[in-house]
Enzyme design. Structure first.
Site, PDB file in Angstrom:
ATOM      1  CG  PHE A  40      -1.817   1.188   1.279  1.00  0.00           C
ATOM      2  CD1 PHE A  40      -3.007   1.194   0.568  1.00  0.00           C
ATOM      3  CD2 PHE A  40      -1.461   2.328   1.993  1.00  0.00           C
ATOM      4  CE1 PHE A  40      -3.840   2.307   0.580  1.00  0.00           C
ATOM      5  CE2 PHE A  40      -2.282   3.446   2.009  1.00  0.00           C
ATOM      6  CZ  PHE A  40      -3.472   3.427   1.307  1.00  0.00           C
ATOM      7  CG  ASP A  41       3.169   2.347   3.425  1.00  0.00           C
ATOM      8  OD1 ASP A  41       2.040   2.864   3.489  1.00  0.00           O
ATOM      9  OD2 ASP A  41       3.790   1.910   4.412  1.00  0.00           O
ATOM     10  CE  LYS A 118     -23.865  11.986  24.649  1.00  0.00           C
ATOM     11  NZ  LYS A 118     -22.574  12.633  24.594  1.00  0.00           N
ATOM     12  CB  CYS A 426      13.018  19.825  41.788  1.00  0.00           C
ATOM     13  SG  CYS A 426      14.783  19.802  42.163  1.00  0.00           S
TER      14      CYS A 426
HETATM   15  S1  IVH Z   1     -26.986  12.279  17.441  1.00  0.00           S
HETATM   16  C1  IVH Z   1     -29.611  15.885  16.502  1.00  0.00           C
HETATM   17  N1  IVH Z   1     -25.598  10.134  17.967  1.00  0.00           N
HETATM   18  O1  IVH Z   1     -23.240  13.743  21.587  1.00  0.00           O
HETATM   19  C2  IVH Z   1     -28.902  14.672  16.955  1.00  0.00           C
HETATM   20  N2  IVH Z   1     -24.819  12.207  18.835  1.00  0.00           N
HETATM   21  O2  IVH Z   1     -25.159  16.256  22.895  1.00  0.00           O
HETATM   22  C3  IVH Z   1     -27.456  14.843  16.895  1.00  0.00           C
HETATM   23  N3  IVH Z   1     -22.692  12.040  20.061  1.00  0.00           N
HETATM   24  O3  IVH Z   1     -23.113  16.783  19.901  1.00  0.00           O
HETATM   25  C4  IVH Z   1     -26.664  13.961  17.711  1.00  0.00           C
HETATM   26  N4  IVH Z   1     -22.432   9.879  19.805  1.00  0.00           N
HETATM   27  O4  IVH Z   1     -21.357  15.106  19.334  1.00  0.00           O
HETATM   28  C5  IVH Z   1     -25.708  11.472  18.140  1.00  0.00           C
HETATM   29  N5  IVH Z   1     -24.461   8.155  18.321  1.00  0.00           N
HETATM   30  C6  IVH Z   1     -24.564   9.472  18.480  1.00  0.00           C
HETATM   31  C7  IVH Z   1     -23.587  10.213  19.187  1.00  0.00           C
HETATM   32  C8  IVH Z   1     -23.756  11.585  19.352  1.00  0.00           C
HETATM   33  C9  IVH Z   1     -21.916  10.990  20.304  1.00  0.00           C
HETATM   34  C10 IVH Z   1     -22.409  13.415  20.526  1.00  0.00           C
HETATM   35  C11 IVH Z   1     -22.597  14.485  19.504  1.00  0.00           C
HETATM   36  C12 IVH Z   1     -23.561  15.478  20.072  1.00  0.00           C
HETATM   37  C13 IVH Z   1     -23.584  15.102  21.522  1.00  0.00           C
HETATM   38  C14 IVH Z   1     -24.986  15.233  22.047  1.00  0.00           C
END
Ligand code: IVH
Length: 682
Positions: A40-41, A118, A426
């Protein structure tokens, strides 16, 4: 004739780009590489070379953008096409029940949810126009954010172009995260050069996105996690299918994402991932629950700040309280003193916690920690337990505040604190044992002199025997001095064993030291351990000044001409070479045969620019450093500000308007990158 050749080259560039993009897709999107990293490189290097020779054919979605090279001094800001909303947060299942009831009341019927992770990183908006990534913008205040396109293009899991039946304009949103592996490696590197480590992967991701040099961003190991898409007339009718569609267009489908028929499914998902998240290679801080169907989402609606059809459930950090037994003070390689709390052992999220950092003097004062206090300790998504507060109710009457040591616990020197910095240190840099040993360990480390036949334990022994006090002493070691040395060491399991220098080990050590004499200048410079001079800065300094004499005699202004060298770094270099002990050590190292000059690569390539003073401004097809190096290799001189003595201003893209005006007023000719290439015959 020439045209034919050009179009052949254009075709070759297109063919290579297509092939590389395909392999990127296998690797990043499908986790299924079809060729070796080496092959790849090779492909990528061929494309880089061709594009260097023919910058007119570089396309905005060229896979070479992954390597970076663009320097952005200040990020412009841009207004989001659609505001970037945040999510309502909750920590309790009761709140989720309320959320579900509200949603079903509004819909008057059943609802399907999608559960996602999340991701704990930085939100990003990616704009694709006619299938090409044209803009990447951070969340900012939700309405406007910073344009960080060049930096984001270096992230492998961000597609630079789309395939298939994509719409004219598509906005993909997601999170830029730093996986734990990259995070740990980055912090280890930072500690090695005395830079403070990042507190968590989120801060590291956000700091990385704002780096000026995209080539540096490319090395940070960031990743993109898709979670949302926007655009007009997108083909699908629900969130899940939409992300599947985006997968067809070239995005990675979320590693974990489930459609569930109702609240119980949401709870099951949460319980599962509250446990399994510990195995994930990147950080998450909760679960996001979304109504799947778009028509239903519309019906439920949104407030000005966040949608009502989605909610974030955040994992609770586990927390206990336990008494503080005593405080230890550790001295780091750069002399920074770190207070560490010894706690009554307590069980927390699967491990027994006995010690936890108290960070620095301000931390203890701000929390008003007193002798014998019970401290709250938390372990969230992170691996390391954190002290988050004092259980004031359990405080003993008349408990005295913890008094931070005033002298170094190792050498007794009175401690100091610089204005505006939290760390107490220090100042006895040259004679405080942990600082001396730390510098030696840095000197022999892999990215510095790479003397791997010596390790921490051996350095300790040599130090204890009084054989080494600084790096130059290593080159005075002889077989006779080493052979037969012995000490008892503890291995990782706490078992004692003897470390003794027998024939073979002694010879290995001496061989390793001998071999280090051929390490190139840039790494020798890094090995010296000048504060704030990391691997990359050392390389830039070595290329710019070519010899240690030029570097040691450079003025602050000269130093600041080097890219990424600011006030703080320049002062630190000047301070280093003003110290007679340092100078003496460098002289001894040079006498021992270490390389203190650049090799062949820095010798003049021609004298085509001899006598010329050139100001470089703007963005080029190759890193600005390389442009500057070319000027020097052809006998020219780089200067930082335009005066009547300037021969040319070499202007890249986005040269500042003030510089242009100044050049025009003084009658200094402005030349383009193309003119410059012709001048030096490139
Ligand atoms: S949906 C309008 N899905 O969490 C809906 N957000 O306060 C938009 N985040 O600013 C967000 N994982 O940066 C969504 N699976 C996920 C997420 C996610 C992380 C973050 C995102 C957002 C904050 C929510």
């Amino acid at each position: 004739m020439e045209n034919k050749e050009f179009s052949d080259i254009q075709q070759e560039i297109a063919r290579l780009s297509e092939e590389i993009n395909r392999h990127n897709y296998y690797y990043y999107m499908l986790d299924d590489p079809k060729i070796s990293d080496y092959d790849f490189d090779q492909l990528l290097q061929r494309l880089i070379d061709l594009e260097r020779q023919h910058p007119e054919y570089v396309r905005p979605d060229s896979p070479t953008q992954r390597v970076g090279g663009t320097i952005t001094k200040q990020f412009e800001s841009a207004t989001h096409l659609y505001p970037m909303l945040s999510l309502g947060n909750t920590y309790s299942e009761g709140d989720l029940t309320e959320f579900d009831t509200r949603v079903r009341d509004l819909l008057n019927g059943p609802v399907e949810y999608v559960c996602e992770l999340k991701y704990d990183g930085v939100a990003i908006s990616l704009i694709y126009e006619h299938g090409i990534l044209t803009r990447a913008v951070t969340r900012g205040d939700g309405a406007r954010g910073d344009v960080v396109t060049a930096n984001v293009k270096t992230i492998g899991s961000v597609p630079l172009s789309l395939t298939g039946d994509f719409p004219d304009i598509l906005e993909a949103r997601g999170e830029i995260i730093m996986p734990f592996d990259s995070f740990n490696a980055l912090n280890a590197d930072r500690e090695e050069i005395g830079e403070p480590p990042f507190a968590n992967p989120r801060n590291a991701a956000s700091g990385s996105l704002k780096l000026q040099s995209s080539a540096e961003v490319a090395k940070r190991g960031l990743a993109f996690k898709l979670y949302y898409a926007l655009g007009e007339n997108l083909p699908e009718h629900n969130h899940y299918d939409q992300l599947r569609k985006l997968h067809q267009w070239g995005f990675r489908f979320p590693d974990v994402m489930e459609k569930v028929p109702g609240l119980q499914g949401v709870f099951d998902f949460i319980h599962k991932w509250d446990v399994e998240r510990k195995q994930l290679p990147y950080p998450i801080d909760g679960i996001v629950i979304k109504v799947n169907d778009f028509a239903q989402q519309q019906q439920v609606g949104a407030t000005a700040k966040s949608p009502r059809w989605a909610i974030a459930y955040k994992f609770k950090a586990e927390r206990v309280s336990t008494p503080l037994l005593s405080v230890d003070y550790q001295v780091g390689r750069t002399g920074i003193i770190t207070p560490v709390a010894n706690l009554r052992p307590v069980s927390l999220a699967g491990t027994v916690v006995k010690r936890a950092t108290l960070n620095n003097r301000d931390f203890i004062a701000d929390m008003d920690i007193r002798e014998g206090d019970c401290l709250f300790v938390e372990k969230g998504g992170e691996i390391i337990p954190k002290i988050v507060g004092v259980d004031v109710e359990k405080r003993l009457p008349d408990a005295e505040p913890v008094r931070f040591v005033e002298t170094c616990p190792v050498c007794g020197t009175p401690l100091r604190q610089n204005e505006g910095e939290a760390g107490v240190f220090c100042p006895n840099e040259l004679h405080c044992a942990p600082q001396i040993k730390g510098r030696l360990e840095h000197f022999i480390s892999r990215k510095a002199m790479n003397i791997d036949s010596l390790g921490e334990g051996k350095i300790d022994l040599l130090f204890a025997q009084g054989l080494v006090r600084n790096a130059a002493d290593l080159y005075d070691l002889t077989y006779e001095k080493l052979f037969g040395l012995e000490k008892v060491v503890e291995d990782e399991n706490g078992k004692s064993r003897a470390l003794s220098f027998k024939e073979k080990m002694t010879q290995n050590i001496l061989n390793g030291i001998e071999q280090s004499k051929s390490v190139p200048f840039e790494r020798v410079l890094y090995a010296l351990g000048i504060r704030f001079v990391g691997e990359v800065t050392a390389k830039k300094l070595a290329r710019h000044f070519a010899t240690v004499d030029c570097l040691a005699n450079a003025s602050k202004e000269d130093l600041m001409e080097v890219e990424d060298v600011g006030d703080r770094v320049a002062d630190s270099i000047i301070q280093y070479f003003n110290d007679t002990e340092n100078l003496e050590m460098v002289m001894r190292l040079r006498a021992a045969g270490l390389r203190f000059e650049m090799g062949e690569e820095a010798k003049p390539a021609s004298d085509k620019l001899a006598g010329m003073s050139i100001v470089v401004s703007g963005v080029f097809t190759i890193p600005r450093d390389e442009v500057k190096a070319l000027i020097e290799q052809h006998g020219g001189k780089n200067v930082s500000s335009i005066s009547k003595n300037t021969t040319y201003v070499l202007a890249g893209e986005k040269m500042g308007p003030e510089k242009r005006k100044k050049a025009e007023n003084l009658g200094v000719p402005i030349i383009s990158e193309e003119d410059f290439r012709q001048m030096i015959g490139l």
